[in-house]
Design an enzyme around this catalytic site. Structure first.
Site, PDB file in Angstrom:
ATOM      1  N   HIS A 142      -1.745   6.859   3.690  1.00 17.38           N
ATOM      2  CA  HIS A 142      -0.304   6.731   3.914  1.00 17.38           C
ATOM      3  C   HIS A 142       0.395   7.941   3.294  1.00 17.38           C
ATOM      4  O   HIS A 142       0.205   8.241   2.102  1.00 17.38           O
ATOM      5  CB  HIS A 142       0.234   5.462   3.270  1.00 17.38           C
ATOM      6  CG  HIS A 142      -0.119   4.200   4.002  1.00 17.38           C
ATOM      7  ND1 HIS A 142      -0.790   4.192   5.206  1.00 17.38           N
ATOM      8  CD2 HIS A 142       0.138   2.897   3.696  1.00 17.38           C
ATOM      9  CE1 HIS A 142      -0.939   2.927   5.605  1.00 17.38           C
ATOM     10  NE2 HIS A 142      -0.384   2.134   4.715  1.00 17.38           N
ATOM     11  N   CYS A 200       0.803  -1.229   0.000  1.00 11.61           N
ATOM     12  CA  CYS A 200       0.000   0.000   0.000  1.00 11.61           C
ATOM     13  C   CYS A 200       0.835   1.277   0.000  1.00 11.61           C
ATOM     14  O   CYS A 200       0.408   2.294  -0.559  1.00 11.61           O
ATOM     15  CB  CYS A 200      -0.971  -0.009   1.178  1.00 11.61           C
ATOM     16  SG  CYS A 200      -0.238  -0.486   2.748  1.00 11.61           S
TER      17      CYS A 200
END
Length: 372
Positions: free
Chosen positions: A242, A149
Site C-alpha cells: 500500500h 493495513c
C-alpha cells in the site's frame, strides 16, 4: 525456552495463511491449533487450497481445522484473521473463555477498552488490557487489535515526527489488490485501472484509527491525538504494498533535513527488545526520487519496514512525502505477530514467564509502571 502453543482463527484466508507461514520457524511460538468457518471445519489443513507462493508448512499441514465454536480446545494465545462479518462475536467469545486474542479484524479497534496497537508507536496502550478485564470480568482473556493495513503506514510516519507536532494530514492511498482478500477484485475491474473507492469504511478507518494510535493514555483511557486527518483511498493493480501519498502540517516547522533525519532515526521498544519480527529499522528512507516502489521495496526486511521517499516542501501544508508498507505483512499478519511478541516480552520482564500451554500476562498496572 519451550515454544508457546498458539492458534489461528480464520486460518484459511489470505492473512491466516500468511500467519501460518510467518510462524513456521518462529523462535517463540508454535502453531498448534487452527479454526475456520463451517466450509473448512473438520478438514485437514493441508487438503485445503494454499494460496501463497511458498509451500504449506509441514507442521501445519496435518492439523485438523476446528470450528469457531470449539472454545475449549483452543490454546491460550490466539491470532484472529477472521472476516469482520464474524470476528466480533467470535473474538469476544474466545476472550471470555480466557484466551488472549490478537486480532487483525476491525470490529474491536475503536472500543475504548481495547488496545489498538503498533508496538513502535504506542506500546503503553497495552495498559488498557487491565481495564478491559475488570470491566468484563475476565481474568486472563482479552482482545488486542492491530490497525487497518493502510493506517499502519500513515501512523508510523506521523509517530516518527511527533516531536514536530503534526497538526493536519492529507493522505491519498494507492492500495494493493491483496488488501481485498481472495478472490478480491475482479480482473476486468482491476487491470489497467484505478478504482477510486474502497468500501468497508476504509477512509474513516485511517482518519479515526490514526488519532487513537497517536493518542495518550490519560486516567485509564486513550485521549485522541490533537490533529486532523483527511483520507482518500484507491485500489490499484499492484499485488502487494500500500502506497500513501501524504501532505502534512508540522507546528514546529522543522527543515526538510530534520524531517528526513527523524524518519531515518526512528526506533522504539521492539528494536530495543530485539523482538523476533521487529525490523532493525522501522522506517527506511530512500534518497532516489523514484522510490519507494511496491515491486522493489514492499518485501524488503521481511515486509516489516515502512518506506519513505520524496520528502519535500508542500506549498499548501508545508511537507509532503510518499510512504509504502507491505499490507499483508506489516499491515496484517506481521503486525499481529509483533503485537503478540511485545505482550509476551513484557510479561517476561514483569516476571510472569509464559509456558507452552498458557500465556500468563502481567497486569496492565505492571506494564504501565514500566513505561512511565
Amino acid at each position: 525456552m519451550e515454544k508457546i502453543d498458539v492458534g489461528i482463527l480464520g486460518a484459511t484466508g489470505v492473512v491466516g495463511q500468511q500467519l501460518v507461514a510467518l510462524l513456521e520457524r518462529h523462535p517463540w511460538f508454535r502453531v498448534a491449533w487452527l479454526a475456520a468457518s463451517e466450509r473448512s471445519a473438520g478438514k485437514t489443513y493441508g487438503d485445503l487450497a494454499w494460496r501463497l507462493p511458498s509451500r504449506i508448512p509441514a507442521d501445519a499441514a496435518p492439523l485438523r481445522v476446528a470450528p469457531l465454536e470449539a472454545l475449549d480446545s483452543a490454546p491460550s494465545l490466539l491470532f484472529s484473521a477472521l472476516d469482520a462479518s464474524v470476528a466480533g462475536e467470535a473474538e469476544t467469545a474466545f476472550a471470555a473463555s480466557g484466551r488472549l486474542v490478537v486480532s487483525n479484524a476491525r470490529n474491536h479497534r475503536m472500543d475504548p477498552l481495547v488496545p489498538l496497537l503498533i508496538p513502535e508507536v504506542n506500546p503503553d496502550h497495552l495498559a488498557l488490557l487491565d481495564a478491559q478485564r475488570r470491566a468484563r470480568g475476565w481474568t486472563t482473556g482479552g482482545i488486542v487489535t492491530n490497525p487497518n493495513c493502510a493506517t499502519v503506514v500513515v501512523a508510523m510516519v506521523l509517530a516518527a515526527l511527533r516531536q514536530f507536532q503534526p497538526a493536519r494530514v492529507l493522505v491519498t492511498t494507492l492500495q494493493a489488490l491483496s488488501g481485498a482478500g481472495y478472490p478480491g477484485v475482479a480482473s476486468l475491474d482491476a487491470v489497467g485501472n484505478v478504482i477510486p473507492y474502497i468500501g468497508g469504511g476504509e477512509e474513516e478507518k485511517i482518519e479515526t484509527e490514526t488519532l487513537k494510535l497517536l493518542g495518550r493514555i490519560e486516567n485509564g483511557a486513550v485521549r485522541d491525538a490533537g490533529m486532523v486527518v483527511s483520507a482518500q483511498t484507491t485500489r490499484v493493480p499492484v499485488p502487494d504494498g500500500h502506497t500513501a501519498v501524504m501532505s502534512f502540517e508540522l507546528s514546529a516547522r522543522p527543515s526538510i533535513e530534520e524531517v528526513a533525519a527523524a524518519l531515518a532515526a526512528f526506533t522504539s521498544e521492539p528494536q530495543a527488545s530485539a523482538l523476533p519480527t521487529a525490523p532493525e529499522k522501522p522506517i527506511v528512507v530512500h534518497a532516489a526520487q523514484d522510490r519507494p516502489q511496491p515491486r522493489l521495496d514492499a518485501a524488503f526486511g521481511g515486509g516489516m519496514p515502512v518506506h519513505c521517499g520524496r520528502i519535500r516542501r508542500c506549498p499548501v501544508l508545508g511537507y509532503k512525502l510518499v510512504a509504502l508498507g507491505h499490507n499483508v505483512i506489516r499491515g496484517a499478519a506481521g503486525a499481529a505477530l509483533l503485537n503478540a511478541e511485545l505482550i509476551v516480552a513484557r510479561s517476561r520482564s514483569a516476571g510472569a514467564e509464559p509456558d507452552r500451554g498458557a500465556v500468563s500476562l502481567a497486569s496492565a498496572r505492571d506494564i504501565e509502571t514500566q513505561t512511565r
